[in-house]
Motif scaffolding. Structure first.
Motif, mmCIF file in Angstrom:
data_model
loop_
_atom_site.group_PDB
_atom_site.id
_atom_site.type_symbol
_atom_site.label_atom_id
_atom_site.label_comp_id
_atom_site.label_asym_id
_atom_site.label_seq_id
_atom_site.Cartn_x
_atom_site.Cartn_y
_atom_site.Cartn_z
ATOM 1 N N PHE A 137 8.412 -1.377 5.030
ATOM 2 C CA PHE A 137 7.486 -2.447 4.733
ATOM 3 C C PHE A 137 7.519 -2.781 3.252
ATOM 4 O O PHE A 137 7.779 -1.939 2.423
ATOM 5 C CB PHE A 137 6.062 -2.053 5.143
ATOM 6 N N GLN A 138 7.220 -4.010 2.923
ATOM 7 C CA GLN A 138 7.150 -4.442 1.530
ATOM 8 C C GLN A 138 5.730 -4.203 1.040
ATOM 9 O O GLN A 138 4.929 -5.113 0.974
ATOM 10 C CB GLN A 138 7.507 -5.914 1.425
ATOM 11 N N TYR A 139 5.434 -2.982 0.725
ATOM 12 C CA TYR A 139 4.082 -2.633 0.325
ATOM 13 C C TYR A 139 4.116 -2.102 -1.092
ATOM 14 O O TYR A 139 4.991 -1.312 -1.431
ATOM 15 C CB TYR A 139 3.522 -1.576 1.280
ATOM 16 N N GLU A 169 -0.059 -12.579 2.050
ATOM 17 C CA GLU A 169 -0.094 -11.934 3.358
ATOM 18 C C GLU A 169 0.719 -12.694 4.391
ATOM 19 O O GLU A 169 1.439 -12.100 5.191
ATOM 20 C CB GLU A 169 -1.533 -11.760 3.830
ATOM 21 N N VAL A 218 4.316 3.941 3.218
ATOM 22 C CA VAL A 218 3.799 3.265 2.037
ATOM 23 C C VAL A 218 4.238 4.076 0.816
ATOM 24 O O VAL A 218 3.979 5.276 0.752
ATOM 25 C CB VAL A 218 2.255 3.168 2.077
#
Length: 145
Positions: free
Chosen positions: A11-13, A100, A43
């Protein structure tokens, strides 16, 4: 020496930085947060107060030592984490308002995090003792926490 990533996060977190404080139970809790967030939730998570300290404070550190923070409760570092990310007074003030939605659409979007500053910056205090209520409770109402 630097830590090597075991695998890329899916994920692009932005990175979450957990503060380890200067006592044992808080340090161990910070490691538990780091393991759960990075391994199970995917994450990126670091432990420490400043960017230069995270490689020593991490559960994954090559030296594997108890690296305590010089500060017990760095409330100013919590505020800095919000400001670095652009979250001020309960609203995003910086960056892309469609952040988002772009993530949901699969676009690559960078959101600044604590790794972008050399100053004290943390997103999580895993343990706050009751004696800190006078300092802690007002921060909840001010959107710092």
């Amino acid at each position: 020496s630097t830590l090597q990533k075991c695998e890329e996060h899916k994920f692009q977190y932005p990175e979450i930085r957990v503060h380890q404080s200067n006592w044992e139970s808080s340090l161990i809790l910070s490691w538990i947060y780091q393991i759960i967030l990075s391994e199970l939730v995917q994450v990126p998570t670091t432990v420490g107060l400043k960017s230069k300290d995270t490689y020593k404070s991490s559960f994954y550190s090559e030296t594997n030592e108890f690296q305590y923070s010089p500060e017990e409760y760095p409330y100013d570092a919590l505020d800095r984490a919000n400001r670095v990310a652009g979250y001020i007074n309960g609203d995003w003030q910086n960056g892309d308002e469609d952040y988002e939605q772009k993530l949901l659409d699969g676009e690559v979007v960078e959101r600044p995090d604590c790794s972008s500053t050399d100053k004290a910056c943390v997103d999580v205090l895993p343990e706050v003792w009751f004696g800190q209520a006078k300092e802690f409770v007002p921060l909840i109402g001010s959107d710092i926490i």
